[in-house]
Design an enzyme around this catalytic site. Sequence first.
Site, short mmCIF file in Angstrom:
data_model
loop_
_atom_site.label_atom_id
_atom_site.label_comp_id
_atom_site.label_asym_id
_atom_site.label_seq_id
_atom_site.Cartn_x
_atom_site.Cartn_y
_atom_site.Cartn_z
N HIS A 257 -8.33 88.54 20.93
CA HIS A 257 -8.54 89.98 20.92
C HIS A 257 -9.81 90.41 21.65
O HIS A 257 -9.99 91.61 21.90
CB HIS A 257 -8.57 90.50 19.49
CG HIS A 257 -7.24 90.41 18.79
ND1 HIS A 257 -6.13 91.11 19.21
CD2 HIS A 257 -6.84 89.68 17.72
CE1 HIS A 257 -5.11 90.84 18.41
NE2 HIS A 257 -5.51 89.96 17.51
N GLN B 211 -3.08 79.53 12.37
CA GLN B 211 -3.09 80.81 11.67
C GLN B 211 -1.69 81.17 11.18
O GLN B 211 -0.72 81.11 11.94
CB GLN B 211 -3.57 81.93 12.60
CG GLN B 211 -5.05 81.92 12.85
CD GLN B 211 -5.51 83.14 13.61
OE1 GLN B 211 -6.12 83.02 14.66
NE2 GLN B 211 -5.24 84.33 13.07
N GLU C 41 0.20 84.46 9.75
CA GLU C 41 -0.12 85.88 9.80
C GLU C 41 1.08 86.78 9.52
O GLU C 41 0.99 87.99 9.73
CB GLU C 41 -0.70 86.23 11.18
CG GLU C 41 -1.83 85.32 11.60
CD GLU C 41 -2.37 85.64 12.98
OE1 GLU C 41 -3.05 86.67 13.10
OE2 GLU C 41 -2.10 84.88 13.93
N ALA D 115 -5.33 90.76 8.63
CA ALA D 115 -5.00 92.00 9.34
C ALA D 115 -3.54 92.03 9.74
O ALA D 115 -2.80 92.98 9.45
CB ALA D 115 -5.91 92.16 10.56
N ASP D 116 -3.08 90.97 10.42
CA ASP D 116 -1.68 90.93 10.84
C ASP D 116 -0.75 90.75 9.65
O ASP D 116 0.36 91.30 9.64
CB ASP D 116 -1.48 89.80 11.86
CG ASP D 116 -1.96 90.19 13.24
OD1 ASP D 116 -1.48 91.20 13.77
OD2 ASP D 116 -2.83 89.50 13.78
#
Length: 263
Positions: free
Chosen positions: A45, A147, A149, A174-175
Amino acid sequence: MKNAFKDALKVGRPQIGLWLGLANSYSAELLAGSGFDWLLIDGEHAPNNVQTVLTQLQAIAPYPSQPVVRPSWNDPVQIKQLLDVGAQTLLIPMVQNADEARNAVAATRYPPAGIRGVGSALARASRWNRIPDYLHQANDAMCVLVQIETREAMSNLASILDVDGIDGVFIGPADLSADMGFAGNPQHPEVQAAIENAIVQIRAAGKAPGILMANEALAKRYLELGALFVAVGVDTTLLARGAEALAARFGAEKKLSGASGVY
């Protein structure tokens, strides 16, 4: 060859980290001297590429803080380049199942254990072939963190944990909260229940659980549950909120952010 971050996870020593999104070696070096156990160089990101990751690795190298690099995707070509410039610990985003986890591990290993291409004469990682027997030592020094997610990844967590070569599993709040229908609200009770259950499951499987959470109370809660690598802030947020707060104390009219997400 050693990987101090991997060694700490193996013995169950919690590691406190900070996210780096400024994509700048000067700020990376400044933060490397701030006392964090690890620093995440974000290629997913933040506006990073192989060259900016390289300069940040060089800036962090003299300090005790250990670098962790997140590529933009689970891509063996990109992973190969990041390893060659000196990354030893990778955080692979959006891993959905055991096959994708196996692919991530394979990308970090030289044959016959994996598919990493051999170019050590050109690589900072081998100190341009000045590290004796680098090709036979490198595989053991790699630390692979994947990760999870999404709800799909959560449902496949048990099989992901069975993959040889996975050192840790990082929960992306977050995701995950967005995928669960609570975008921007990782503190929703359903999201928190999923996170807490995953931390316990990951630790019970003998792997290291990790997460990013700027909420201090929640970060401490995750550590109490057994999380072993926890990022507790982000450089961009620290800079923005600190600057806004200073300006406000001198009468600036800009309203301070009320954002309450992960970062």
